[in-house]
Design an enzyme around this catalytic site. Structure first.
Site, PDB file in Angstrom:
ATOM      1  N   SER A 101       0.715  -1.302  -0.114  1.00  0.00           N
ATOM      2  CA  SER A 101       0.069   0.140   0.213  1.00  0.00           C
ATOM      3  C   SER A 101       0.860   1.333   0.005  1.00  0.00           C
ATOM      4  O   SER A 101       0.301   2.281  -0.394  1.00  0.00           O
ATOM      5  CB  SER A 101      -0.799  -0.007   1.176  1.00  0.00           C
ATOM      6  OG  SER A 101      -0.036   0.112   2.486  1.00  0.00           O
ATOM      7  N   CYS A 102       1.892   1.119   0.625  1.00  0.00           N
ATOM      8  CA  CYS A 102       2.776   2.401   0.534  1.00  0.00           C
ATOM      9  C   CYS A 102       4.350   2.043   0.635  1.00  0.00           C
ATOM     10  O   CYS A 102       4.849   1.667   1.516  1.00  0.00           O
ATOM     11  CB  CYS A 102       2.272   3.073   1.916  1.00  0.00           C
ATOM     12  SG  CYS A 102       3.326   4.724   2.294  1.00  0.00           S
ATOM     13  N   GLY A 103       5.081   2.711  -0.130  1.00  0.00           N
ATOM     14  CA  GLY A 103       6.732   2.410  -0.331  1.00  0.00           C
ATOM     15  C   GLY A 103       7.392   3.052   0.638  1.00  0.00           C
ATOM     16  O   GLY A 103       8.325   2.991   0.785  1.00  0.00           O
TER      17      GLY A 103
END
Length: 260
Positions: A101-103
């Protein structure tokens, strides 16, 4: 054309309100370990496929100066080795762990997020009708999304709207890395005459990756965060959000968009 077989799996589901039980297709999510010069530097949750491109793009956009990516020498599953002899691995102040979902999650400090990227200097001009056509062109080429409804996509287009490369993944940042890695393999960086289009919202990290790739125009179906707008303005990127149904909002450097 069907989706790659390794990108989906089957699950037994119950349809409501009918109560009918049947098989459905879901997107595969598995971990990928990225090693640089034999040292593990990242684990990312991704949809299998184009793993070398993903590893190459990830390392490029993290400033590790990679030159090639390949399967692990020990043939370990879900591992890619990256050759980056000029990388300064001491600059990595945290263990890279990125979720689908989020790097950015897990970065030790805001300073660790910033990657040196020159300001994008490009005289590229794109017609408005091309910009608003890109999300539909992107969606039409998403083979795995058609089956699962659960993948992000990034597409690389030329100024006329022709699709040059599309990659799908459970992680929006992974899809972008795969495209950047593909461009690196094609010796097409920087992307000064190209447009990137993403299927979701515009995060800071996606703008950062576009900046490192030297892409002057970034388009999205969703909207940007405040930090994404600030970074795009600073790096000379034209940022277009909420591009759908013939409309769009240009947040930075609108002079590259002409028409309608």
């Amino acid at each position: 054309m069907d989706a790659p077989p390794y990108s989906t799996s089957r699950a037994r589901v119950t349809r409501l309100p009918s109560g009918e039980v049947e098989e459905d297709r879901v997107a595969v999510e598995e971990p990928l370990e990225i090693r640089v010069e034999g040292q593990p530097v990242a684990v990312t949750m991704r949809t299998p496929g184009d793993d070398e491109e993903l590893a190459l793009g990830f390392c490029l956009t993290e400033g590790l100066r990679p030159v090639a990516a390949r399967p692990a020498a020990d043939l370990a599953a879900n591992v890619v080795e990256v050759d980056a002899p000029a990388a300064d691995l001491t600059r990595i102040q945290r263990s890279f762990y990125t979720s689908s979902s989020c790097g950015v999650c897990g970065k030790g400090a805001l300073e660790a997020v910033a990657v040196d990227a020159p300001r994008v200097e490009s005289d590229l001009v794109v017609r408005f009708e091309v910009i608003v056509s890109l999300p539909d062109r992107l969606r039409a080429a998403q083979r795995t999304f058609e089956l699962t409804g659960s993948l992000h996509a990034t597409g690389l287009f030329d100024a006329s709207g022709e699709l040059l490369c599309l990659r799908e993944d459970v992680g929006r940042h992974n899809a972008m890395d795969k495209v950047v890695g593909w461009a690196a393999g094609e010796d097409s960086l920087p992307l000064g005459r190209s447009i990137l289009c993403v299927s979701g919202r515009l995060s800071f990290e996606l703008v950062q990756k576009a900046a490192v790739a030297g892409c002057p125009v970034l388009v999205a179906v969703g909207g940007p965060s405040s930090l994404a707008v600030e970074l795009a303005d600073d790096r000379g990127i034209t940022l277009c959000g909420f591009v759908r149904e013939g409309h769009g909002t240009v947040y930075t450097h609108p002079s590259r968009i002409v028409g309608p």
